[in-house]
Design a protein around this motif. Sequence first.
Motif, PDB file in Angstrom:
ATOM      1  N   ILE A   3       0.854  -1.180   0.000  1.00 42.34           N
ATOM      2  CA  ILE A   3       0.000   0.000   0.000  1.00 42.34           C
ATOM      3  C   ILE A   3       0.893   1.234   0.000  1.00 42.34           C
ATOM      4  O   ILE A   3       1.750   1.384   0.873  1.00 42.34           O
ATOM      5  N   ASP A   4       0.693   2.091  -0.969  1.00 39.61           N
ATOM      6  CA  ASP A   4       1.427   3.355  -1.044  1.00 39.61           C
ATOM      7  C   ASP A   4       0.436   4.467  -0.709  1.00 39.61           C
ATOM      8  O   ASP A   4      -0.475   4.755  -1.501  1.00 39.61           O
ATOM      9  N   THR A   5       0.589   5.071   0.453  1.00 42.54           N
ATOM     10  CA  THR A   5      -0.405   6.036   0.901  1.00 42.54           C
ATOM     11  C   THR A   5       0.225   7.095   1.807  1.00 42.54           C
ATOM     12  O   THR A   5       1.310   6.877   2.358  1.00 42.54           O
ATOM     13  N   ASP A   6      -0.445   8.223   1.932  1.00 38.80           N
ATOM     14  CA  ASP A   6      -0.036   9.208   2.920  1.00 38.80           C
ATOM     15  C   ASP A   6      -0.900   9.033   4.156  1.00 38.80           C
ATOM     16  O   ASP A   6      -2.018   8.524   4.084  1.00 38.80           O
ATOM     17  N   GLY A   7      -0.366   9.434   5.300  1.00 39.49           N
ATOM     18  CA  GLY A   7      -1.106   9.246   6.534  1.00 39.49           C
ATOM     19  C   GLY A   7      -0.502  10.030   7.686  1.00 39.49           C
ATOM     20  O   GLY A   7       0.631  10.508   7.617  1.00 39.49           O
ATOM     21  N   LEU A   8      -1.286  10.153   8.742  1.00 43.95           N
ATOM     22  CA  LEU A   8      -0.893  10.877   9.943  1.00 43.95           C
ATOM     23  C   LEU A   8      -0.767   9.889  11.094  1.00 43.95           C
ATOM     24  O   LEU A   8      -1.685   9.093  11.347  1.00 43.95           O
ATOM     25  N   VAL A   9       0.356   9.926  11.786  1.00 41.86           N
ATOM     26  CA  VAL A   9       0.562   9.036  12.926  1.00 41.86           C
ATOM     27  C   VAL A   9      -0.243   9.574  14.107  1.00 41.86           C
ATOM     28  O   VAL A   9       0.030  10.665  14.618  1.00 41.86           O
ATOM     29  N   ILE A  10      -1.245   8.816  14.538  1.00 47.98           N
ATOM     30  CA  ILE A  10      -2.111   9.270  15.626  1.00 47.98           C
ATOM     31  C   ILE A  10      -1.843   8.530  16.940  1.00 47.98           C
ATOM     32  O   ILE A  10      -2.412   8.892  17.972  1.00 47.98           O
ATOM     33  N   LEU A  47      12.722   7.158  11.446  1.00 46.87           N
ATOM     34  CA  LEU A  47      12.752   7.718  12.794  1.00 46.87           C
ATOM     35  C   LEU A  47      11.751   8.862  12.973  1.00 46.87           C
ATOM     36  O   LEU A  47      10.909   8.824  13.874  1.00 46.87           O
ATOM     37  N   SER A  48      11.838   9.881  12.144  1.00 46.51           N
ATOM     38  CA  SER A  48      10.920  11.011  12.289  1.00 46.51           C
ATOM     39  C   SER A  48       9.579  10.744  11.634  1.00 46.51           C
ATOM     40  O   SER A  48       8.539  11.217  12.111  1.00 46.51           O
ATOM     41  N   ALA A  49       9.564   9.959  10.569  1.00 47.89           N
ATOM     42  CA  ALA A  49       8.333   9.731   9.806  1.00 47.89           C
ATOM     43  C   ALA A  49       7.299   8.913  10.572  1.00 47.89           C
ATOM     44  O   ALA A  49       6.109   8.944  10.238  1.00 47.89           O
ATOM     45  N   THR A  50       7.733   8.160  11.585  1.00 49.08           N
ATOM     46  CA  THR A  50       6.802   7.302  12.320  1.00 49.08           C
ATOM     47  C   THR A  50       6.536   7.802  13.734  1.00 49.08           C
ATOM     48  O   THR A  50       5.965   7.079  14.547  1.00 49.08           O
ATOM     49  N   GLN A  51       6.916   9.049  14.029  1.00 49.79           N
ATOM     50  CA  GLN A  51       6.653   9.571  15.361  1.00 49.79           C
ATOM     51  C   GLN A  51       5.248  10.189  15.414  1.00 49.79           C
ATOM     52  O   GLN A  51       4.675  10.569  14.401  1.00 49.79           O
ATOM     53  N   LEU A  52       4.726  10.286  16.606  1.00 46.94           N
ATOM     54  CA  LEU A  52       3.386  10.819  16.824  1.00 46.94           C
ATOM     55  C   LEU A  52       3.238  12.207  16.205  1.00 46.94           C
ATOM     56  O   LEU A  52       4.138  13.043  16.304  1.00 46.94           O
ATOM     57  N   LEU A  53       2.109  12.440  15.540  1.00 51.49           N
ATOM     58  CA  LEU A  53       1.716  13.710  14.935  1.00 51.49           C
ATOM     59  C   LEU A  53       2.435  14.013  13.629  1.00 51.49           C
ATOM     60  O   LEU A  53       2.265  15.094  13.066  1.00 51.49           O
ATOM     61  N   CYS A  54       3.212  13.082  13.122  1.00 50.57           N
ATOM     62  CA  CYS A  54       3.923  13.307  11.865  1.00 50.57           C
ATOM     63  C   CYS A  54       3.058  12.854  10.686  1.00 50.57           C
ATOM     64  O   CYS A  54       2.475  11.766  10.704  1.00 50.57           O
ATOM     65  N   TYR A  55       2.982  13.701   9.674  1.00 52.20           N
ATOM     66  CA  TYR A  55       2.286  13.373   8.433  1.00 52.20           C
ATOM     67  C   TYR A  55       3.334  12.896   7.440  1.00 52.20           C
ATOM     68  O   TYR A  55       4.290  13.620   7.139  1.00 52.20           O
ATOM     69  N   SER A  56       3.175  11.669   6.943  1.00 45.54           N
ATOM     70  CA  SER A  56       4.235  11.037   6.159  1.00 45.54           C
ATOM     71  C   SER A  56       3.666  10.299   4.955  1.00 45.54           C
ATOM     72  O   SER A  56       2.459  10.057   4.851  1.00 45.54           O
ATOM     73  N   ARG A  57       4.579   9.949   4.089  1.00 44.26           N
ATOM     74  CA  ARG A  57       4.257   9.067   2.964  1.00 44.26           C
ATOM     75  C   ARG A  57       4.752   7.674   3.326  1.00 44.26           C
ATOM     76  O   ARG A  57       5.923   7.490   3.693  1.00 44.26           O
TER      77      ARG A  57
END
Length: 261
Positions: A3-10, A47-57
Amino acid sequence: MQIDTDGLVIMERQVGESDRLITVLTREEGVLRAFARRAKLLRSSKLSATQLLCYSRFLIYKGRDKYIIDDAQPVEVFFDLRRDIGSLSLAQYFCELAGALAPQEAGAGDFLRLLLRAFFYLSKATRPHLLIKAAVEMRMLSLAGYMPDLVCCAGCACYEAETMLFLPRSGTLYCNSCYSQITEPALPLSTGALTALRHTVYADFDKLFAFRLPQAGLWQVARASEAYVLSTLGRSFPTLDFYHQAEPGAMAAVGNPPQDS
Protein backbone atom coordinates in the motif's frame (compact mmCIF):
# COMPACT_ATOMS: atom_id res chain seq x y z
CA MET A 1 0.27 -6.68 -1.16
CA GLN A 2 1.82 -3.22 -0.84
CA ILE A 3 0.00 0.00 0.00
CA ASP A 4 1.43 3.35 -1.04
CA THR A 5 -0.40 6.04 0.90
CA ASP A 6 -0.04 9.21 2.92
CA GLY A 7 -1.11 9.25 6.53
CA LEU A 8 -0.89 10.88 9.94
CA VAL A 9 0.56 9.04 12.93
CA ILE A 10 -2.11 9.27 15.63
CA MET A 11 -0.58 6.85 18.12
CA GLU A 12 2.81 5.27 18.71
CA ARG A 13 4.15 2.65 21.09
CA GLN A 14 7.68 1.38 21.48
CA VAL A 15 8.15 -2.35 20.96
CA GLY A 16 11.44 -3.72 22.23
CA GLU A 17 14.47 -1.50 21.96
CA SER A 18 14.19 -0.27 18.39
CA ASP A 19 10.76 -1.04 16.91
CA ARG A 20 7.54 0.98 16.92
CA LEU A 21 3.92 -0.04 16.68
CA ILE A 22 2.10 2.93 15.22
CA THR A 23 -1.51 3.74 14.42
CA VAL A 24 -1.86 5.70 11.19
CA LEU A 25 -4.84 7.57 9.81
CA THR A 26 -4.41 6.97 6.09
CA ARG A 27 -6.23 8.41 3.13
CA GLU A 28 -7.06 5.13 1.36
CA GLU A 29 -7.12 2.53 4.15
CA GLY A 30 -8.49 4.51 7.09
CA VAL A 31 -7.05 3.68 10.50
CA LEU A 32 -4.47 0.91 10.51
CA ARG A 33 -1.82 -0.36 12.93
CA ALA A 34 1.56 -1.23 11.56
CA PHE A 35 5.00 -2.28 12.78
CA ALA A 36 7.94 -0.04 11.93
CA ARG A 37 11.01 -2.17 12.44
CA ARG A 38 14.18 -0.46 13.67
CA ALA A 39 12.35 2.87 13.55
CA LYS A 40 13.96 4.06 16.79
CA LEU A 41 17.49 3.76 15.46
CA LEU A 42 19.15 7.13 14.88
CA ARG A 43 20.18 6.18 11.36
CA SER A 44 16.75 4.90 10.38
CA SER A 45 14.87 6.79 7.67
CA LYS A 46 11.70 5.94 9.60
CA LEU A 47 12.75 7.72 12.79
CA SER A 48 10.92 11.01 12.29
CA ALA A 49 8.33 9.73 9.81
CA THR A 50 6.80 7.30 12.32
CA GLN A 51 6.65 9.57 15.36
CA LEU A 52 3.39 10.82 16.82
CA LEU A 53 1.72 13.71 14.94
CA CYS A 54 3.92 13.31 11.87
CA TYR A 55 2.29 13.37 8.43
CA SER A 56 4.23 11.04 6.16
CA ARG A 57 4.26 9.07 2.96
CA PHE A 58 4.18 5.34 3.71
CA LEU A 59 4.95 2.19 1.79
CA ILE A 60 3.21 -0.54 3.77
CA TYR A 61 3.23 -4.29 3.29
CA LYS A 62 -0.14 -5.82 4.07
CA GLY A 63 0.22 -9.37 5.31
CA ARG A 64 -2.42 -11.87 6.31
CA ASP A 65 -2.74 -10.62 9.86
CA LYS A 66 -0.53 -7.53 10.19
CA TYR A 67 0.89 -4.48 8.47
CA ILE A 68 4.63 -3.81 8.13
CA ILE A 69 6.03 -0.43 7.16
CA ASP A 70 8.61 -0.95 4.45
CA ASP A 71 9.43 2.72 4.02
CA ALA A 72 8.31 6.06 5.44
CA GLN A 73 9.23 9.59 4.47
CA PRO A 74 8.11 12.63 6.49
CA VAL A 75 6.02 15.27 4.73
CA GLU A 76 5.18 17.52 7.69
CA VAL A 77 6.32 16.98 11.29
CA PHE A 78 4.29 19.86 12.82
CA PHE A 79 7.21 20.83 15.01
CA ASP A 80 5.49 24.02 16.20
CA LEU A 81 2.80 21.98 17.93
CA ARG A 82 5.37 21.07 20.55
CA ARG A 83 6.04 24.70 21.44
CA ASP A 84 2.73 25.08 23.28
CA ILE A 85 1.34 22.51 25.72
CA GLY A 86 -2.25 23.51 24.98
CA SER A 87 -1.82 23.04 21.22
CA LEU A 88 0.02 19.76 21.73
CA SER A 89 -2.57 18.31 24.10
CA LEU A 90 -5.43 19.37 21.81
CA ALA A 91 -3.73 17.73 18.81
CA GLN A 92 -3.31 14.51 20.79
CA TYR A 93 -6.99 14.61 21.72
CA PHE A 94 -7.94 14.98 18.05
CA CYS A 95 -5.80 11.94 17.29
CA GLU A 96 -7.53 9.86 19.94
CA LEU A 97 -10.92 11.00 18.69
CA ALA A 98 -10.01 10.04 15.12
CA GLY A 99 -8.87 6.63 16.32
CA ALA A 100 -12.32 6.09 17.81
CA LEU A 101 -14.36 7.47 14.90
CA ALA A 102 -12.49 7.06 11.61
CA PRO A 103 -13.14 3.88 9.60
CA GLN A 104 -10.78 0.95 9.21
CA GLU A 105 -9.99 -0.57 5.82
CA ALA A 106 -11.98 2.15 4.07
CA GLY A 107 -11.22 5.59 2.71
CA ALA A 108 -10.81 8.28 5.36
CA GLY A 109 -9.66 11.25 3.31
CA ASP A 110 -12.09 13.68 4.95
CA PHE A 111 -10.93 12.69 8.44
CA LEU A 112 -7.30 13.13 7.43
CA ARG A 113 -7.94 16.50 5.81
CA LEU A 114 -9.77 17.68 8.94
CA LEU A 115 -6.88 16.82 11.24
CA LEU A 116 -4.24 18.28 8.94
CA ARG A 117 -6.13 21.58 8.70
CA ALA A 118 -6.63 21.67 12.48
CA PHE A 119 -2.92 20.95 13.08
CA PHE A 120 -2.02 23.78 10.71
CA TYR A 121 -4.10 26.29 12.64
CA LEU A 122 -2.82 25.01 15.97
CA SER A 123 0.75 25.30 14.75
CA LYS A 124 0.30 28.83 13.43
CA ALA A 125 -1.81 29.98 16.41
CA THR A 126 -4.17 31.82 14.07
CA ARG A 127 -7.42 30.53 15.58
CA PRO A 128 -8.59 30.24 19.21
CA HIS A 129 -8.23 26.76 20.64
CA LEU A 130 -11.92 26.57 21.54
CA LEU A 131 -12.92 27.40 17.96
CA ILE A 132 -10.66 24.69 16.52
CA LYS A 133 -11.80 22.17 19.12
CA ALA A 134 -15.52 22.72 18.48
CA ALA A 135 -15.08 22.61 14.70
CA VAL A 136 -13.12 19.34 14.82
CA GLU A 137 -15.45 17.65 17.31
CA MET A 138 -18.68 18.48 15.50
CA ARG A 139 -17.36 17.83 11.99
CA MET A 140 -15.68 14.56 12.96
CA LEU A 141 -18.84 13.26 14.60
CA SER A 142 -20.80 14.26 11.50
CA LEU A 143 -18.34 12.45 9.24
CA ALA A 144 -18.73 9.34 11.39
CA GLY A 145 -22.51 9.34 10.99
CA TYR A 146 -23.48 11.24 14.14
CA MET A 147 -24.59 14.51 12.56
CA PRO A 148 -26.92 16.37 14.91
CA ASP A 149 -30.14 17.98 13.70
CA LEU A 150 -29.51 21.71 14.07
CA VAL A 151 -31.85 22.96 11.36
CA CYS A 152 -34.73 24.04 13.59
CA CYS A 153 -36.64 23.40 16.81
CA ALA A 154 -37.64 19.74 16.98
CA GLY A 155 -40.98 20.78 18.46
CA CYS A 156 -42.36 23.71 16.47
CA ALA A 157 -39.81 23.90 13.62
CA CYS A 158 -38.88 27.52 14.31
CA TYR A 159 -35.46 28.35 12.92
CA GLU A 160 -34.38 30.82 15.54
CA ALA A 161 -35.45 32.23 18.90
CA GLU A 162 -33.83 34.54 21.41
CA THR A 163 -32.46 31.47 23.16
CA MET A 164 -32.35 27.99 21.68
CA LEU A 165 -31.43 24.90 23.65
CA PHE A 166 -29.17 22.11 22.40
CA LEU A 167 -29.79 18.61 23.74
CA PRO A 168 -26.46 16.72 23.61
CA ARG A 169 -28.01 13.32 24.28
CA SER A 170 -30.30 13.38 21.25
CA GLY A 171 -28.45 15.96 19.16
CA THR A 172 -31.53 18.14 18.69
CA LEU A 173 -32.61 21.75 19.18
CA TYR A 174 -35.60 23.15 21.04
CA CYS A 175 -36.89 26.63 21.63
CA ASN A 176 -37.73 27.68 25.18
CA SER A 177 -41.45 27.08 24.76
CA CYS A 178 -41.18 23.57 23.37
CA TYR A 179 -38.44 22.54 25.78
CA SER A 180 -40.76 23.06 28.74
CA GLN A 181 -42.24 19.64 27.92
CA ILE A 182 -38.83 17.88 27.69
CA THR A 183 -36.87 16.33 30.55
CA GLU A 184 -33.59 15.74 28.70
CA PRO A 185 -30.74 18.03 29.88
CA ALA A 186 -30.04 20.95 27.54
CA LEU A 187 -27.49 23.71 26.99
CA PRO A 188 -28.59 27.25 26.11
CA LEU A 189 -27.21 28.85 22.96
CA SER A 190 -27.29 32.52 22.06
CA THR A 191 -28.12 33.45 18.48
CA GLY A 192 -24.45 33.83 17.61
CA ALA A 193 -23.49 30.56 19.29
CA LEU A 194 -26.25 28.69 17.47
CA THR A 195 -25.11 30.11 14.13
CA ALA A 196 -21.55 29.01 14.88
CA LEU A 197 -22.61 25.51 15.97
CA ARG A 198 -24.59 25.11 12.75
CA HIS A 199 -21.53 26.31 10.86
CA THR A 200 -19.35 23.53 12.31
CA VAL A 201 -21.75 20.94 10.91
CA TYR A 202 -23.08 22.38 7.66
CA ALA A 203 -20.41 24.76 6.29
CA ASP A 204 -18.22 23.86 3.33
CA PHE A 205 -14.94 22.44 4.51
CA ASP A 206 -12.87 25.33 3.20
CA LYS A 207 -14.88 27.67 5.45
CA LEU A 208 -15.09 25.38 8.47
CA PHE A 209 -12.67 27.31 10.68
CA ALA A 210 -13.69 30.73 9.33
CA PHE A 211 -15.99 32.08 12.01
CA ARG A 212 -15.59 34.46 14.93
CA LEU A 213 -17.38 34.78 18.25
CA PRO A 214 -16.97 36.72 21.46
CA GLN A 215 -15.46 34.61 24.23
CA ALA A 216 -18.80 33.91 25.94
CA GLY A 217 -20.38 32.69 22.70
CA LEU A 218 -17.32 30.61 21.84
CA TRP A 219 -17.52 29.04 25.28
CA GLN A 220 -21.15 28.04 24.63
CA VAL A 221 -20.24 26.39 21.32
CA ALA A 222 -17.24 24.56 22.78
CA ARG A 223 -19.26 23.38 25.76
CA ALA A 224 -22.03 22.08 23.47
CA SER A 225 -19.62 20.28 21.14
CA GLU A 226 -17.76 18.58 23.97
CA ALA A 227 -20.98 17.53 25.67
CA TYR A 228 -22.17 16.07 22.36
CA VAL A 229 -18.94 14.05 21.99
CA LEU A 230 -19.12 12.63 25.50
CA SER A 231 -22.84 11.88 25.32
CA THR A 232 -22.74 10.35 21.82
CA LEU A 233 -19.73 8.13 22.43
CA GLY A 234 -20.56 7.36 26.06
CA ARG A 235 -16.98 7.79 27.19
CA SER A 236 -14.31 10.32 27.95
CA PHE A 237 -10.76 10.45 26.62
CA PRO A 238 -7.53 10.62 28.63
CA THR A 239 -6.15 13.16 26.17
CA LEU A 240 -9.21 15.37 26.68
CA ASP A 241 -8.72 15.24 30.43
CA PHE A 242 -5.08 16.20 29.92
CA TYR A 243 -6.08 19.11 27.69
CA HIS A 244 -8.27 20.49 30.47
CA GLN A 245 -5.35 20.17 32.88
CA ALA A 246 -3.03 21.89 30.40
CA GLU A 247 -5.48 24.74 29.79
CA PRO A 248 -7.57 24.89 32.97
CA GLY A 249 -8.92 28.34 32.13
CA ALA A 250 -10.19 27.38 28.68
CA MET A 251 -13.44 25.61 29.54
CA ALA A 252 -14.92 22.56 31.17
CA ALA A 253 -17.89 20.36 30.46
CA VAL A 254 -19.67 22.02 33.37
CA GLY A 255 -19.27 25.41 34.97
CA ASN A 256 -20.03 29.04 34.43
CA PRO A 257 -19.20 30.80 31.15
CA PRO A 258 -16.79 33.72 31.11
CA GLN A 259 -18.19 37.21 30.72
CA ASP A 260 -17.36 39.31 27.70
CA SER A 261 -15.57 42.50 28.58
